[in-house]
Write an enzyme that holds these catalytic residues in place. Structure first.
Site, PDB file in Angstrom:
ATOM      1  N   ARG A  57      -5.838  23.259  21.869  1.00  0.00           N
ATOM      2  CA  ARG A  57      -5.674  21.998  21.145  1.00  0.00           C
ATOM      3  C   ARG A  57      -5.745  20.806  22.100  1.00  0.00           C
ATOM      4  NH1 ARG A  57      -0.408  23.330  17.533  1.00  0.00           N
ATOM      5  NH2 ARG A  57      -0.722  21.157  16.870  1.00  0.00           N
ATOM      6  N   LEU A 104       0.983  33.136  18.284  1.00  0.00           N
ATOM      7  CA  LEU A 104       0.023  32.155  17.796  1.00  0.00           C
ATOM      8  C   LEU A 104       0.837  31.008  17.221  1.00  0.00           C
ATOM      9  CD1 LEU A 104      -2.570  34.378  15.851  1.00  0.00           C
ATOM     10  CD2 LEU A 104      -2.899  33.322  18.093  1.00  0.00           C
ATOM     11  N   ASP A 105       0.334  29.786  17.321  1.00  0.00           N
ATOM     12  CA  ASP A 105       1.019  28.660  16.692  1.00  0.00           C
ATOM     13  C   ASP A 105       1.143  28.911  15.193  1.00  0.00           C
ATOM     14  OD1 ASP A 105       1.121  27.360  19.109  1.00  0.00           O
ATOM     15  OD2 ASP A 105      -0.610  26.059  18.705  1.00  0.00           O
ATOM     16  N   ARG A 106       2.142  28.304  14.594  1.00  0.00           N
ATOM     17  CA  ARG A 106       2.381  28.486  13.159  1.00  0.00           C
ATOM     18  C   ARG A 106       1.122  28.233  12.327  1.00  0.00           C
ATOM     19  NH1 ARG A 106       3.986  25.131   8.770  1.00  0.00           N
ATOM     20  NH2 ARG A 106       3.871  23.342  10.141  1.00  0.00           N
TER      21      ARG A 106
END
Length: 297
Positions: A239, A137-139
């Site tokens: 996104r 997962l993205d930060r």
């Protein structure tokens, strides 16, 4: 022999460029390894560079000592941070350990954080935990993150991700109003470095297929809550897809700019991995669901 499992970030890369970028392999050696059929992808020898997919198993049959070029010394993670990590657990059995990852905690790398989950896993080995990352997962994205307890379960989960037999459901706050209450976003994506900045862009000619289902949940003044269900797992897919339909995610400065920094609504990227479903999980259906994040309440 060296074994590598390809993750989502390398999706669509050419195998020779992937190996040369991440490991100390020069072009002549890379070509020699391919010509001599000393590289296998999913148990099949290759005779020319091929594109790799998430979950692919790469085997290099050579007496090489490879070191990741970007590898950094491991950091010691405090006992308190490890306890905090263990308290994130929302599901555990003999095969997997699932956590509800908070926004701001990196899965790998430490460019914007003191330590990452990868560092925590390294330190956990001293306590007898041997957990393996199988996806990311993205930060700044929160939510369900699966960790495998064995190499065998890691391979099985990677196969599920590769075959798209894992269903992921996200919640997001997006700006504006959707043009319709539900639909499918089908926009190919390509990672590019422009002016020294790496981002993901729509690219119908060279991009990899990327598909997202969306559904409106609730409308507010100037923004709305949506459910996002990615079919593919491209880097930053949700996104970029929401931005491309005119509804960037609140807090996503990288793709939405200053206008989406709506701190009166939430002071974070408003993207959360709410649920993961596996239809055939060792003979049964498995559903792992995290708590609804504060921004979606």
């Amino acid at each position: 022999m060296i074994e590598i499992i390809i993750d989502d970030d390398a999706q669509g890369s050419r195998i020779d460029k992937f190996l040369m970028n991440r490991y100390e392999i020069g072009f002549p050696l890379m070509q020699k390894l391919i010509r001599s059929k000393n590289i296998k992808v999913n148990s099949k020898s290759i005779s020319k560079p091929v594109r790799i997919e998430a979950g692919d198993e790469i085997k290099i049959y050579a007496d090489l000592k490879l070191r990741k070029i970007d590898e950094k010394p491991r950091v010691r993670v405090s006992d308190g941070a490890i306890e905090d990590f263990l308290s994130m657990m929302i599901y555990e059995d003999e095969h997997i350990f699932a956590i509800d990852k908070p926004s701001g905690l990196a899965v790998q790398g430490r460019s914007l954080a003191n330590f990452s989950i990868d560092d925590i896993l390294y330190n956990l080995k001293k306590r007898g935990y041997k957990l393996h990352l199988v996806h990311r997962l993205d930060r700044d994205t929160s939510g369900v993150l699966l960790l495998a307890k064995t190499k065998e379960s890691a391979a099985i989960l990677s196969e599920h991700f590769k075959n798209k037999t894992i269903k992921k459901t996200y919640l997001a706050l997006v700006t504006g109003e959707l043009s319709k209450n539900s639909g499918i976003i089908d926009i190919p994506l390509l990672k590019k470095r422009i002016d020294g900045v790496e981002k993901v862009y729509p690219d119908s000619a060279l991009g990899s297929k990327a598909t997202t289902h969306f559904k409106l949940i609730e409308i507010y003044a100037g923004f709305c809550l949506v459910e996002l269900m990615p079919v593919t797992g491209r880097t930053h897919q949700l996104r970029v897809h929401t931005k491309e339909i005119g509804n960037p995610i609140i807090g996503d400065f990288k793709y939405g700019g200053k206008k989406v920094l709506m701190r009166e609504v939430a002071d974070r990227l408003c993207l959360h991995a709410k649920k993961i479903e596996i239809e055939d999980y060792f003979g049964k259906k498995l559903v792992i669901e995290s708590k609804t994040p504060q921004f979606a309440l």
